[in-house]
Design an enzyme around this catalytic site. Structure first.
Site, PDB file in Angstrom:
ATOM      1  N   GLU A   2       0.864  -1.179   0.000  1.00 47.68           N
ATOM      2  CA  GLU A   2       0.000   0.000   0.000  1.00 47.68           C
ATOM      3  C   GLU A   2       0.897   1.225   0.000  1.00 47.68           C
ATOM      4  O   GLU A   2       1.749   1.382   0.878  1.00 47.68           O
ATOM      5  CB  GLU A   2      -0.916   0.029   1.219  1.00 47.68           C
ATOM      6  CG  GLU A   2      -1.855   1.241   1.216  1.00 47.68           C
ATOM      7  CD  GLU A   2      -2.721   1.356   2.466  1.00 47.68           C
ATOM      8  OE1 GLU A   2      -3.751   2.047   2.389  1.00 47.68           O
ATOM      9  OE2 GLU A   2      -2.360   0.769   3.513  1.00 47.68           O
TER      10      GLU A   2
ATOM     11  N   LYS B   8      -4.493  21.219  -7.446  1.00 39.39           N
ATOM     12  CA  LYS B   8      -3.974  22.274  -8.323  1.00 39.39           C
ATOM     13  C   LYS B   8      -3.248  21.661  -9.521  1.00 39.39           C
ATOM     14  O   LYS B   8      -2.498  20.695  -9.378  1.00 39.39           O
ATOM     15  CB  LYS B   8      -3.039  23.194  -7.543  1.00 39.39           C
ATOM     16  CG  LYS B   8      -3.754  23.982  -6.449  1.00 39.39           C
ATOM     17  CD  LYS B   8      -2.808  24.911  -5.718  1.00 39.39           C
ATOM     18  CE  LYS B   8      -3.555  25.683  -4.633  1.00 39.39           C
ATOM     19  NZ  LYS B   8      -2.670  26.582  -3.862  1.00 39.39           N
TER      20      LYS B   8
ATOM     21  N   GLU C 136     -11.787   6.383   5.050  1.00 36.88           N
ATOM     22  CA  GLU C 136     -13.003   5.856   4.432  1.00 36.88           C
ATOM     23  C   GLU C 136     -14.156   5.834   5.428  1.00 36.88           C
ATOM     24  O   GLU C 136     -15.286   6.220   5.106  1.00 36.88           O
ATOM     25  CB  GLU C 136     -12.739   4.451   3.898  1.00 36.88           C
ATOM     26  CG  GLU C 136     -13.906   3.842   3.147  1.00 36.88           C
ATOM     27  CD  GLU C 136     -13.536   2.532   2.492  1.00 36.88           C
ATOM     28  OE1 GLU C 136     -14.430   1.905   1.897  1.00 36.88           O
ATOM     29  OE2 GLU C 136     -12.348   2.121   2.571  1.00 36.88           O
TER      30      GLU C 136
ATOM     31  N   ASP D   4     -12.559   9.245  -2.057  1.00 39.25           N
ATOM     32  CA  ASP D   4     -13.862   9.920  -1.985  1.00 39.25           C
ATOM     33  C   ASP D   4     -13.846  11.170  -2.848  1.00 39.25           C
ATOM     34  O   ASP D   4     -14.836  11.894  -2.920  1.00 39.25           O
ATOM     35  CB  ASP D   4     -14.195  10.305  -0.537  1.00 39.25           C
ATOM     36  CG  ASP D   4     -13.321  11.444  -0.039  1.00 39.25           C
ATOM     37  OD1 ASP D   4     -12.090  11.397  -0.284  1.00 39.25           O
ATOM     38  OD2 ASP D   4     -13.848  12.382   0.577  1.00 39.25           O
TER      39      ASP D   4
ATOM     40  N   ASP E 256      -3.598  11.774  -1.438  1.00 33.50           N
ATOM     41  CA  ASP E 256      -3.717  13.231  -1.543  1.00 33.50           C
ATOM     42  C   ASP E 256      -4.134  13.579  -2.974  1.00 33.50           C
ATOM     43  O   ASP E 256      -3.466  13.184  -3.928  1.00 33.50           O
ATOM     44  CB  ASP E 256      -2.367  13.874  -1.222  1.00 33.50           C
ATOM     45  CG  ASP E 256      -2.453  15.383  -1.032  1.00 33.50           C
ATOM     46  OD1 ASP E 256      -3.267  16.030  -1.732  1.00 33.50           O
ATOM     47  OD2 ASP E 256      -1.702  15.920  -0.198  1.00 33.50           O
TER      48      ASP E 256
END
Length: 217
Positions: A44, A122, A194, A154, A118
């Protein structure tokens, strides 16, 4: 989010060097020796406080897991969980994932998880997104032939960008959900984020993508 400094973090990490693997570049090609078995290895990238990796490792003792997290003050929380109940099939790396191809040999990893990365919204930060083509190339380098990425977020903007990036790279999208928690997907293991976001009514997006073993026609 501002990270709280934890002055004890490095001492604890050094004390438990059999869990948080120092100098992972020296282990490249030999991770199965680190675990002491021939089980597949899943990683991960951006493991955070480690709940997802911990729960996955506990549920799947036949698979080895490695959580990669660059922030020391965060990875020490994942370590604390393992100090309480150590799992032999879970290790941690406290390094930046940009160096992924240094940590692992070609074809050494079977699956990559990206959870609630993240979004770097931008445009000038596009190259920092973990689904940018440079990262996709690095994952492909360390994955077995036809290896997979499992991605959850999300953030709709990041999800749409990631679908486009994976498609442009030539990956096959093998599973797609625009509302994971209201789908028929079974066996979902949640991350801290989550649980937090879904409890607020945020929709959770998920995609599974596979690298092609043959060139696109």
């Amino acid at each position: 989010m501002r990270l709280r400094h934890k002055p004890y973090a490095m001492d604890r990490i050094n004390e438990y060097s059999h869990i948080v693997i120092g100098n992972p570049e020296e282990r490249a090609g030999n991770w199965k020796e680190v675990f002491g078995n021939e089980q597949p290895i899943h990683i991960e990238v951006g493991t955070g406080r480690g709940r997802f990796m911990y729960d996955m490792a506990k549920a799947n003792p036949h698979i080895n897991y490695i959580g990669i997290e660059k922030f020391t003050s965060v990875v020490v929380d994942a370590l604390d969980k393992l100090i309480e109940e150590e799992l032999p099939n879970l290790k941690l790396i406290n390094k930046d994932a940009e160096d992924l191809t240094v940590f692992f040999a070609k074809g050494e990893i079977d699956r990559v998880y990206l959870n609630f990365s993240d979004p770097w919204p931008k445009k000038r930060h596009t190259k920092r997104r973990l689904t940018y083509k440079t990262f996709l190339r690095n994952y492909e380098e360390v994955l077995v032939e036809g290896g997979e990425i499992h991605f959850k977020t999300d953030n709709q903007g990041l999800f749409e960008y990631s679908l486009m990036s994976m498609a442009e790279y030539g990956m096959l999208l093998t599973y797609l959900s625009l509302d994971l928690h209201n789908s028929d997907f079974e066996g979902n293991i949640m991350t801290e984020y989550e649980e937090k976001f879904s409890s607020k009514g945020h929709r959770i997006y998920r995609v599974e993508a596979k690298y092609r073993t043959e060139p696109m026609q």
